[in-house]
Design an enzyme around this catalytic site. Structure first.
Site, PDB file in Angstrom:
ATOM      1  N   GLN A   1     -86.773 -44.175  36.167  1.00 43.20           N
ATOM      2  CA  GLN A   1     -86.419 -43.307  34.965  1.00 43.20           C
ATOM      3  C   GLN A   1     -84.942 -43.688  34.768  1.00 43.20           C
ATOM      4  O   GLN A   1     -83.976 -43.435  35.662  1.00 43.20           O
ATOM      5  CB  GLN A   1     -86.935 -41.791  35.110  1.00 43.20           C
TER       6      GLN A   1
ATOM      7  N   LYS B   1     -95.809 -39.341  31.027  1.00 41.14           N
ATOM      8  CA  LYS B   1     -96.270 -40.282  31.798  1.00 41.14           C
ATOM      9  C   LYS B   1     -97.174 -39.792  32.693  1.00 41.14           C
ATOM     10  O   LYS B   1     -98.395 -40.455  32.943  1.00 41.14           O
ATOM     11  CB  LYS B   1     -95.342 -41.161  32.453  1.00 41.14           C
TER      12      LYS B   1
ATOM     13  N   ASP C   1     -91.520 -51.940  33.922  1.00 40.24           N
ATOM     14  CA  ASP C   1     -90.523 -51.742  32.778  1.00 40.24           C
ATOM     15  C   ASP C   1     -90.093 -53.232  32.241  1.00 40.24           C
ATOM     16  O   ASP C   1     -89.271 -53.109  31.269  1.00 40.24           O
ATOM     17  CB  ASP C   1     -89.320 -51.204  33.403  1.00 40.24           C
TER      18      ASP C   1
END
Ligand code: GUN
Length: 280
Positions: free
Chosen positions: A90, A46, A113
């Site tokens: 995460q 990322k 997300d």
């Protein structure tokens, strides 16, 4: 993957145009709790993708034994930071820290997300909002390969909040007839055999065999399983090769698209927060 490269180039060009117009670049904050090796590897990908696209990224690493309160405090600081457009925590989180508590604490406008119930609810209601990255990546792959979705029989094997449920809703939005299967589905093989589009996201190594696949079906494998030190998908790739019209491999398949969609979501969150309208 060529598609991911192409889409990332488009995002990078948009960011360059913003900078050229004298604006600050978008900024993604990634929160990692602990040092799960898979998470460290995802985060590295990322970070690199953000840098290449001209998107600022920040990492906030908390110790594995952090309290839920400490993680919530970090989220709160990022919510209030005007220079942060996207927040990604995460997953998985260490035991004792509830993912839902953390995602619910994230500002929905920064929830790249797409996991906050506001964004998940908007997807269910057919309203615009931030969508989870892997499901968006799956749709990009299917569209690139011109897989017809309207009226198609789509079978999703797996019902996670991150992939299975949202991809089923995105396919439904595109007028597919969607069946969601899981570990208690009766005669899973027969349901899979009926699929024009088969999405494997069960996290079960080599669950789907060649003879479960309808000839000519489009098969998307999201499985990332390690067996005897080897990464394998949820689909037996070699068996699927001669039967499916499209089969994405476990390594290098949809993964690069997931990161690409994270970049796009960060850019979209930035634009919405800065009041810049999207034309596309
Ligand atoms: N861990 C594995 N995939 C994902 C993802 O898409 N988002 C987050 N936050 N964590 C993950």
């Amino acid at each position: 993957m060529a598609l991911a490269r192409e889409l990332r180039a488009g995002i990078a060009a948009e960011v360059t145009a913003l900078r050229d117009a004298g604006r600050r670049p978008p900024c993604l904050a990634v929160v990692l709790v602990g040092d799960n090796p898979a998470s460290l590897s995802y985060i590295k990908g990322k970070r690199r993708a953000c840098a290449r696209a001209g998107i600022d990224s920040r990492e906030h690493t908390l110790p594995a034994d952090s309290s839920e309160r400490a993680v919530l405090d970090q989220i709160d600081a990022l919510n209030r930071d005007d220079g942060v457009d996207g927040i990604l925590v995460q997953l998985p989180l260490p035991k004792g820290i509830r993912a839902t508590t953390i995602t619910e604490a994230t500002d929905p406008a920064k929830d790249v997300d797409g996991l906050h119930t506001r964004n998940a609810g908007r997807l269910l209601a057919g309203l615009p909002g931030l969508r989870p990255c892997t499901p968006l990546g799956i749709l990009e792959v299917l569209d690139r390969h011109r897989v017809p979705l309207e009226g198609a029989r789509a079978v999703v094997v797996g019902r996670s909040t991150l992939v299975g449920k949202p991809v089923a809703l995105l396919l439904l939005e595109r007028h597919a007839t969607v069946t969601i299967c899981h570990s208690r589905t009766r005669d899973l093989a027969a349901v899979c055999r009926d699929a024009d589009v088969l999405i494997a996201c069960a996290g079960s190594p080599l669950l789907i065999r060649g003879d479960w696949i309808r000839p000519g079906a489009a098969v998307i494998d999201l499985g990332v399983n390690v067996v005897d030190g080897q990464q394998v998908g949820d689909v037996d790739f070699d068996e699927a090769l001669g039967i499916a019209s499209l089969i994405t491999p476990s390594r290098g398949g949809v993964g690069p698209l997931t990161i690409t969609m994270l970049l796009r979501n960060t850019l979209e969150a930035y634009e919405a927060r800065c009041g810049i309208g999207r034309t596309a």
